[in-house]
Design a protein around this motif. Structure first.
Motif, short mmCIF file in Angstrom:
data_model
loop_
_atom_site.label_atom_id
_atom_site.label_comp_id
_atom_site.label_asym_id
_atom_site.label_seq_id
_atom_site.Cartn_x
_atom_site.Cartn_y
_atom_site.Cartn_z
N PRO A 29 -93.56 -26.35 54.91
CA PRO A 29 -93.87 -27.63 54.81
C PRO A 29 -94.49 -28.25 54.17
O PRO A 29 -94.61 -29.53 53.67
N GLU A 30 -96.17 -27.57 53.57
CA GLU A 30 -96.89 -28.02 53.06
C GLU A 30 -96.38 -28.34 51.30
O GLU A 30 -97.18 -28.96 50.30
N ASP A 31 -95.16 -27.98 50.92
CA ASP A 31 -94.45 -27.91 49.41
C ASP A 31 -94.67 -29.48 49.59
O ASP A 31 -93.83 -29.75 48.28
N ARG A 32 -93.36 -29.74 50.80
CA ARG A 32 -92.93 -30.99 50.36
C ARG A 32 -94.90 -32.50 49.51
O ARG A 32 -95.77 -31.96 50.57
N GLU A 33 -93.97 -33.21 48.84
CA GLU A 33 -95.43 -34.08 48.56
C GLU A 33 -95.12 -35.31 48.98
O GLU A 33 -94.03 -36.02 48.69
#
Ligand code: HEM
Length: 126
Positions: A29-33
């Motif tokens: 999830p944290e890879d989504r900017e």
């Protein structure tokens, strides 16, 4: 040593991602900017995002059950809540609970605390 590749699906540095086909690429999830400008749109009780330590959290489903109450989360809807979150002395359990609501990270140029390869909030001792 782990290789790092970059493609249109993002960067990967684990061997499982190296082997994944584009359709199967595993993204965290944290890879989504998500930009601050986008976060600002999610500022209501039906759609409430907040930013803590450069990560974006969708707390809409948490409003009803947050032990500190819904109002305090809504005060920070669509904004950065890092100082408030830390200032309320949350426990290690609360810090771990953040991961459930994680949906993305700010772009590098908008980050205040975290750069690539930095530490996770849940790794910070309380
Ligand atoms: C996703 C974000 C958040 C999560 C997962 C979360 C989680 C929790 C949890 C588990 C507690 C219970 C006490 C503890 O274990 O520390 C708590 C209490 C509290 N939270 Fe949060 N919280 C979040 C965001 C915030 C924000 C942005 C504020 C803003 C000030 C806030 C203010 C408080 C306060 C004041 C309490 C104390 C309630 C009391 O003891 O009466 N929280 N929170």
């Amino acid at each position: 040593m782990a290789k790092t590749i970059t493609n249109v699906f993002g960067s990967a540095n684990s061997s499982s991602n190296l082997l994944a086909s584009p359709q199967q690429a595993v993204t965290k999830p944290e890879d989504r900017e998500i930009s601050l400008q986008e976060v600002e749109w999610h500022d209501s009780p039906k759609d409430c995002w907040i930013v803590i330590y450069d990560r974006v959290y969708d707390v809409t489903d948490f409003l009803d059950t947050h032990p500190g109450g819904e109002d305090i989360l809504l005060e920070h809807a669509g904004r950065d809540a890092t100082v408030a979150f830390r200032g309320s002395g949350h426990s290690a359990q609360a810090i771990r609970a953040l991961d459930k609501y994680l949906i993305g990270s700010l772009p590098l140029h908008e980050r205040l605390f975290r750069k690539l390869g930095g530490i996770r909030l849940s790794d910070i001792p309380v």
